[in-house]
Scaffold this motif. Structure first.
Motif, PDB file in Angstrom:
ATOM      1  N   VAL A 143       0.817  -1.252   0.046  1.00  0.00           N
ATOM      2  CA  VAL A 143      -0.036   0.097  -0.173  1.00  0.00           C
ATOM      3  C   VAL A 143       0.803   1.360   0.043  1.00  0.00           C
ATOM      4  N   ALA A 144       2.167   1.454   0.416  1.00  0.00           N
ATOM      5  CA  ALA A 144       2.980   2.544   0.410  1.00  0.00           C
ATOM      6  C   ALA A 144       3.026   2.852  -1.060  1.00  0.00           C
ATOM      7  N   GLN A 145       3.064   2.022  -1.943  1.00  0.00           N
ATOM      8  CA  GLN A 145       3.232   2.228  -3.360  1.00  0.00           C
ATOM      9  C   GLN A 145       1.983   2.254  -4.265  1.00  0.00           C
ATOM     10  N   TYR A 146       0.993   1.520  -3.735  1.00  0.00           N
ATOM     11  CA  TYR A 146      -0.345   1.047  -4.585  1.00  0.00           C
ATOM     12  C   TYR A 146      -1.212   1.057  -3.600  1.00  0.00           C
ATOM     13  N   PRO A 147      -1.716   2.225  -2.970  1.00  0.00           N
ATOM     14  CA  PRO A 147      -2.692   2.362  -1.867  1.00  0.00           C
ATOM     15  C   PRO A 147      -4.143   2.042  -2.438  1.00  0.00           C
ATOM     16  N   VAL A 148      -4.361   2.124  -3.400  1.00  0.00           N
ATOM     17  CA  VAL A 148      -5.781   1.983  -3.768  1.00  0.00           C
ATOM     18  C   VAL A 148      -6.028   1.271  -5.026  1.00  0.00           C
ATOM     19  N   ALA A 149      -7.153   0.398  -5.114  1.00  0.00           N
ATOM     20  CA  ALA A 149      -7.606  -0.464  -6.126  1.00  0.00           C
ATOM     21  C   ALA A 149      -8.784   0.457  -6.802  1.00  0.00           C
ATOM     22  N   THR A 150      -9.029   0.674  -8.182  1.00  0.00           N
ATOM     23  CA  THR A 150     -10.039   1.567  -8.855  1.00  0.00           C
ATOM     24  C   THR A 150     -10.603   0.549  -9.796  1.00  0.00           C
ATOM     25  N   VAL A 151     -11.925   0.900  -9.731  1.00  0.00           N
ATOM     26  CA  VAL A 151     -12.860   0.135 -10.937  1.00  0.00           C
ATOM     27  C   VAL A 151     -13.666   1.226 -11.514  1.00  0.00           C
ATOM     28  N   THR A 152     -13.591   1.094 -12.837  1.00  0.00           N
ATOM     29  CA  THR A 152     -14.329   1.846 -13.787  1.00  0.00           C
ATOM     30  C   THR A 152     -15.281   1.281 -14.738  1.00  0.00           C
ATOM     31  N   ALA A 153     -16.323   2.028 -14.948  1.00  0.00           N
ATOM     32  CA  ALA A 153     -17.325   1.387 -16.018  1.00  0.00           C
ATOM     33  C   ALA A 153     -18.133   2.462 -16.472  1.00  0.00           C
ATOM     34  N   GLN A 154     -18.972   2.198 -17.721  1.00  0.00           N
ATOM     35  CA  GLN A 154     -19.742   3.219 -18.335  1.00  0.00           C
ATOM     36  C   GLN A 154     -21.210   2.574 -18.326  1.00  0.00           C
ATOM     37  N   LEU A 155     -22.260   3.294 -17.897  1.00  0.00           N
ATOM     38  CA  LEU A 155     -23.607   2.899 -17.812  1.00  0.00           C
ATOM     39  C   LEU A 155     -24.157   3.531 -19.065  1.00  0.00           C
ATOM     40  N   TYR A 156     -25.053   2.775 -19.823  1.00  0.00           N
ATOM     41  CA  TYR A 156     -25.565   3.158 -20.825  1.00  0.00           C
ATOM     42  C   TYR A 156     -27.244   3.725 -20.857  1.00  0.00           C
ATOM     43  N   ALA A 157     -27.617   4.647 -21.416  1.00  0.00           N
ATOM     44  CA  ALA A 157     -28.903   5.026 -21.483  1.00  0.00           C
ATOM     45  C   ALA A 157     -30.174   3.760 -21.289  1.00  0.00           C
ATOM     46  N   GLU A 158     -29.938   3.035 -22.158  1.00  0.00           N
ATOM     47  CA  GLU A 158     -30.816   1.833 -22.223  1.00  0.00           C
ATOM     48  C   GLU A 158     -30.825   1.070 -20.931  1.00  0.00           C
ATOM     49  N   GLU A 159     -29.731   1.014 -20.182  1.00  0.00           N
ATOM     50  CA  GLU A 159     -29.667   0.307 -18.967  1.00  0.00           C
ATOM     51  C   GLU A 159     -30.283   1.209 -18.084  1.00  0.00           C
ATOM     52  N   LEU A 160     -30.189   2.276 -17.937  1.00  0.00           N
ATOM     53  CA  LEU A 160     -30.681   3.217 -16.766  1.00  0.00           C
ATOM     54  C   LEU A 160     -32.201   3.230 -17.183  1.00  0.00           C
ATOM     55  N   ALA A 161     -32.658   3.208 -18.359  1.00  0.00           N
ATOM     56  CA  ALA A 161     -33.997   3.373 -18.585  1.00  0.00           C
ATOM     57  C   ALA A 161     -34.728   2.099 -17.832  1.00  0.00           C
ATOM     58  N   GLN A 162     -34.311   0.893 -17.990  1.00  0.00           N
ATOM     59  CA  GLN A 162     -34.660  -0.105 -17.481  1.00  0.00           C
ATOM     60  C   GLN A 162     -35.124  -0.097 -15.934  1.00  0.00           C
ATOM     61  N   LEU A 163     -34.484   0.720 -15.244  1.00  0.00           N
ATOM     62  CA  LEU A 163     -34.551   0.762 -13.713  1.00  0.00           C
ATOM     63  C   LEU A 163     -35.825   1.706 -13.440  1.00  0.00           C
ATOM     64  N   ASP A 164     -36.422   2.378 -14.271  1.00  0.00           N
ATOM     65  CA  ASP A 164     -37.412   3.249 -14.001  1.00  0.00           C
ATOM     66  C   ASP A 164     -38.354   2.828 -13.338  1.00  0.00           C
ATOM     67  N   SER A 165     -38.896   1.495 -13.697  1.00  0.00           N
ATOM     68  CA  SER A 165     -40.188   0.970 -13.298  1.00  0.00           C
ATOM     69  C   SER A 165     -39.832   0.615 -11.519  1.00  0.00           C
ATOM     70  N   GLY A 166     -38.772   0.564 -11.115  1.00  0.00           N
ATOM     71  CA  GLY A 166     -38.264   0.307  -9.779  1.00  0.00           C
ATOM     72  C   GLY A 166     -38.047  -1.288  -9.779  1.00  0.00           C
ATOM     73  N   ALA A 167     -38.337  -2.053 -10.781  1.00  0.00           N
ATOM     74  CA  ALA A 167     -37.953  -3.491 -10.702  1.00  0.00           C
ATOM     75  C   ALA A 167     -36.521  -3.761 -10.931  1.00  0.00           C
ATOM     76  N   PRO A 168     -35.968  -4.940  -9.945  1.00  0.00           N
ATOM     77  CA  PRO A 168     -34.564  -5.058 -10.058  1.00  0.00           C
ATOM     78  C   PRO A 168     -34.166  -5.488 -11.313  1.00  0.00           C
ATOM     79  N   LEU A 169     -32.696  -4.990 -11.617  1.00  0.00           N
ATOM     80  CA  LEU A 169     -32.365  -5.239 -13.001  1.00  0.00           C
ATOM     81  C   LEU A 169     -31.237  -6.108 -12.866  1.00  0.00           C
ATOM     82  N   GLN A 170     -30.903  -7.180 -13.821  1.00  0.00           N
ATOM     83  CA  GLN A 170     -29.777  -8.138 -13.624  1.00  0.00           C
ATOM     84  C   GLN A 170     -28.941  -7.777 -14.911  1.00  0.00           C
ATOM     85  N   LEU A 171     -27.657  -7.612 -14.651  1.00  0.00           N
ATOM     86  CA  LEU A 171     -26.701  -7.512 -15.841  1.00  0.00           C
ATOM     87  C   LEU A 171     -25.301  -8.214 -15.878  1.00  0.00           C
TER      88      LEU A 171
END
Length: 196
Positions: A92-120
């Protein structure tokens, strides 16, 4: 247990699915209740549960997800093991953090509008120990009001060799006097988000 660390990074990608159409209009912040965990296996028979409590991050209005894991917050339930994981495995003195990055797309976000669980099945980039690799995670996302939950549906398998951590695994094995420590670890994530 060393390899498990990488896995925890993987869980971070889950937050990407949390966003509902409402999320597109606001930033979402990871709450302190979020955890990333992994199971280490030694001598091919003994399994131990470990966690990271220092999980931070956000999803912005463009659907860009970024999650950071403070590797110094690793908790193995044994202090000397915590120290060895921090100093000898994660370095950790040299590598203190692990990082995760991702991109969410409009169609994925739209599926959540109903409040139903989304599996991806979501690809994400994991940066750990100076190495960046693309990983895939199976996640479940639920957004209700100003809160969202993202969790892994199945553990993410992370290999120490993929992130230059094989030497660290061997060092830990020798110090602990073990015959073996698994170099591939299952990682799970339980991420909580709150609208900023």
């Amino acid at each position: 247990m060393l390899t498990g660390i990488r896995r925890v990074m993987v869980v971070l990608l889950i937050p990407a699915a949390l966003l509902s159409p409402a999320l597109v209009h606001a930033d979402w912040e990871v709450s302190r209740a979020s955890r990333v965990s992994y199971v280490s296996i030694k001598n091919n028979a003994i399994a131990e549960h470990n966690t990271f409590s220092g999980v931070t991050g956000s999803i912005n209005k463009k659907g860009e997800l970024r999650v950071s894991i403070d590797l110094s917050t690793v908790e193995t339930q044994v202090e000397i093991r915590n120290e060895r994981m921090r100093d000898l495995f994660f370095e950790v003195a040299q590598y203190p953090v692990a990082t995760v990055t991702a991109q969410l797309y409009a169609e994925e976000l739209a599926q959540l509008d109903s409040g139903a669980p989304l599996q991806l099945i979501k690809p994400f980039k994991l940066s750990l120990h100076g190495v960046e690799a693309e990983v895939e995670a199976h996640i479940r996302v639920l957004a209700v009001g100003d809160k969202a939950w993202v969790s892994t549906l199945q553990p993410i398998l992370i290999s120490a060799a993929d992130f230059g951590l094989s030497d660290g695994v061997n060092t830990l094995r020798k110090l602990a006097g073990l015959d073996s420590i698994s170099s591939v670890i299952p990682v799970s994530a339980d991420l909580r988000f709150r609208r900023d």
